[in-house]
Write a protein that holds these residues in place. Sequence first.
Motif, PDB file in Angstrom:
ATOM      1  N   SER A  17       0.838  -1.200   0.000  1.00  0.00           N
ATOM      2  CA  SER A  17       0.000   0.000   0.000  1.00  0.00           C
ATOM      3  C   SER A  17       0.875   1.253   0.000  1.00  0.00           C
ATOM      4  O   SER A  17       2.003   1.246   0.466  1.00  0.00           O
ATOM      5  CB  SER A  17      -0.923   0.008   1.215  1.00  0.00           C
ATOM      6  N   VAL A  18       0.316   2.303  -0.562  1.00  0.00           N
ATOM      7  CA  VAL A  18       0.987   3.605  -0.613  1.00  0.00           C
ATOM      8  C   VAL A  18       0.009   4.631  -0.073  1.00  0.00           C
ATOM      9  O   VAL A  18      -1.129   4.713  -0.537  1.00  0.00           O
ATOM     10  CB  VAL A  18       1.412   3.966  -2.059  1.00  0.00           C
ATOM     11  N   ALA A  19       0.440   5.373   0.926  1.00  0.00           N
ATOM     12  CA  ALA A  19      -0.376   6.423   1.548  1.00  0.00           C
ATOM     13  C   ALA A  19      -1.728   5.886   2.005  1.00  0.00           C
ATOM     14  O   ALA A  19      -2.757   6.531   1.855  1.00  0.00           O
ATOM     15  CB  ALA A  19      -0.553   7.599   0.603  1.00  0.00           C
ATOM     16  N   GLY A  20      -1.712   4.660   2.544  1.00  0.00           N
ATOM     17  CA  GLY A  20      -2.942   4.082   3.068  1.00  0.00           C
ATOM     18  C   GLY A  20      -3.865   3.482   2.016  1.00  0.00           C
ATOM     19  O   GLY A  20      -4.952   3.030   2.333  1.00  0.00           O
ATOM     20  N   VAL A  21      -3.450   3.464   0.762  1.00  0.00           N
ATOM     21  CA  VAL A  21      -4.253   2.880  -0.311  1.00  0.00           C
ATOM     22  C   VAL A  21      -3.632   1.544  -0.713  1.00  0.00           C
ATOM     23  O   VAL A  21      -2.476   1.491  -1.135  1.00  0.00           O
ATOM     24  CB  VAL A  21      -4.314   3.818  -1.547  1.00  0.00           C
TER      25      VAL A  21
END
Length: 57
Positions: free
Chosen positions: A19-23
């Motif tokens: 995940s990146v930045a909570g996505v």
Amino acid sequence: MVETLLDKGLVLNADIMVSVAGVELLGIRLRAALASFETAARYGLEFPSGTDTETAA
């Protein structure tokens, strides 16, 4: 050693998330088992129809 491992069995469960930045971008679930047919069946694993569980590999 191998006979003991096949008799007792070994199960690996893994969840891998990227995940990146909570996505969440990628999710992989892995389940692998190393056991004799008899041990695997005793713990509820199912085999494809037509699988001969009586013949040694």
